[in-house]
Design an enzyme around this catalytic site. Structure first.
Site, PDB file in Angstrom:
ATOM      1  N   HIS A   1      43.718  35.383  34.474  1.00  0.00           N
ATOM      2  CA  HIS A   1      43.477  35.095  35.889  1.00  0.00           C
ATOM      3  C   HIS A   1      43.239  36.393  36.657  1.00  0.00           C
ATOM      4  O   HIS A   1      42.266  36.523  37.419  1.00  0.00           O
ATOM      5  CB  HIS A   1      44.684  34.343  36.448  1.00  0.00           C
ATOM      6  CG  HIS A   1      44.617  34.056  37.916  1.00  0.00           C
ATOM      7  ND1 HIS A   1      44.523  32.776  38.418  1.00  0.00           N
ATOM      8  CD2 HIS A   1      44.658  34.874  39.010  1.00  0.00           C
ATOM      9  CE1 HIS A   1      44.499  32.820  39.737  1.00  0.00           C
ATOM     10  NE2 HIS A   1      44.593  34.085  40.117  1.00  0.00           N
ATOM     11  N   GLU A   2      44.124  37.365  36.450  1.00  0.00           N
ATOM     12  CA  GLU A   2      44.008  38.631  37.172  1.00  0.00           C
ATOM     13  C   GLU A   2      42.835  39.468  36.667  1.00  0.00           C
ATOM     14  O   GLU A   2      42.173  40.158  37.448  1.00  0.00           O
ATOM     15  CB  GLU A   2      45.312  39.427  37.053  1.00  0.00           C
ATOM     16  CG  GLU A   2      46.519  38.762  37.699  1.00  0.00           C
ATOM     17  CD  GLU A   2      46.310  38.454  39.176  1.00  0.00           C
ATOM     18  OE1 GLU A   2      45.570  39.219  39.849  1.00  0.00           O
ATOM     19  OE2 GLU A   2      46.849  37.449  39.653  1.00  0.00           O
TER      20      GLU A   2
ATOM     21  N   HIS B   1      39.665  38.569  38.455  1.00  0.00           N
ATOM     22  CA  HIS B   1      39.543  39.264  39.742  1.00  0.00           C
ATOM     23  C   HIS B   1      39.082  40.709  39.532  1.00  0.00           C
ATOM     24  O   HIS B   1      38.132  41.184  40.168  1.00  0.00           O
ATOM     25  CB  HIS B   1      40.898  39.323  40.457  1.00  0.00           C
ATOM     26  CG  HIS B   1      41.387  38.015  40.987  1.00  0.00           C
ATOM     27  ND1 HIS B   1      40.639  37.207  41.806  1.00  0.00           N
ATOM     28  CD2 HIS B   1      42.591  37.389  40.837  1.00  0.00           C
ATOM     29  CE1 HIS B   1      41.344  36.124  42.133  1.00  0.00           C
ATOM     30  NE2 HIS B   1      42.524  36.216  41.549  1.00  0.00           N
TER      31      HIS B   1
END
Length: 240
Positions: free
Chosen positions: A70-71, A74
């Site tokens: 998820h990170e 980004h």
């Protein structure tokens, strides 16, 4: 907010990955929930102690790998846009991408914020797909796969709440930024909504200590912790 805390464990795509000590508290909690609640309730007869321990550890590791992906979504997109990323830190409440530059446009901000929940949603679909394509059996491993799909779906939905500093708050800020042309005004609005979201979650946590919502006192304290963290992060953003 966390800044360069924890100790480095790896570097992925040139991005340093660090783990804060509070991460291990969260890891123990997640594996305990799987071992003491999810597996015994989802599988009949109860799996052996060794199977429960091994699958709980596997579930915890895969879940935090999901947080890392998820990170990374980004951070990798931010770097693709030329923004500096000092690293990713996993901590008690999940993870944070330390993107040290502001997005150059509202659309860029929208994409960088939205890609994280999108990754969680894709992972959720992947786990659910594996579960159903395997015949949706009642084995211990099937139960772990199903709940990993559910948790990633919950992670995607929670992160899209429209309050800063959540991803949904950044998406909301990008929309207001695009409509008003003012980054400062959009940040102020998103931070105020973030304070409301944080206070609301903490308020529900307090209420759950007195009213049984099915999560017990532990769930209430967890909601208070999350709500307080979000309120503090939103307040810092508003002051800045």
């Amino acid at each position: 907010m966390l800044r360069n805390s924890g100790f480095r464990i790896a570097t992925v795509a040139g991005i340093p990955i660090s783990v804060d000590l509070s991460f291990f508290v969260s890891f123990v909690l997640i594996t305990s929930i799987f071992g003491l609640s999810i597996l015994p309730n989802a599988v009949d007869p109860d799996p052996s102690t060794l199977t429960t321990v091994m699958l709980s550890l596997l579930a915890g590791l895969v879940f935090f790998a999901s947080l890392l992906l998820h990170e990374l979504a980004h951070s990798i997109l931010a770097r693709a846009y030329g923004l500096h990323v000092s690293g990713i830190t996993l901590f008690l409440l999940g993870g944070i991408s330390q993107i040290t530059e502001e997005s150059k446009s509202a659309f860029q901000e929208f994409l960088i914020a939205f890609v994280g929940p999108l990754m969680s949603a894709v992972l959720s679909g992947l786990f659910f797909g594996i579960y159903y394509l395997s015949g949706a059996g009642e084995s211990s491993l099937a139960a772990v796969v199903f709940w990993l799909g559910f948790i990633n779906a919950l992670l995607a939905a929670f992160n899209m709440l429209p309050g800063f500093p959540l991803d949904g708050g950044r998406v909301f800020r990008s929309v207001i930024w695009g409509l008003t042309g003012s980054r400062t005004r959009s940040t102020r609005y998103a931070a105020r909504v973030g304070q409301l979201v944080g206070a609301g979650i903490a308020g529900l946590g307090v209420a759950s200590l007195f009213i049984d919502f099915g999560s017990g006192g532990f769930g209430g304290f967890w909601m208070i912790l999350i709500g307080g963290f979000l309120y503090n992060g939103a307040s810092q953003s508003h002051r800045m």
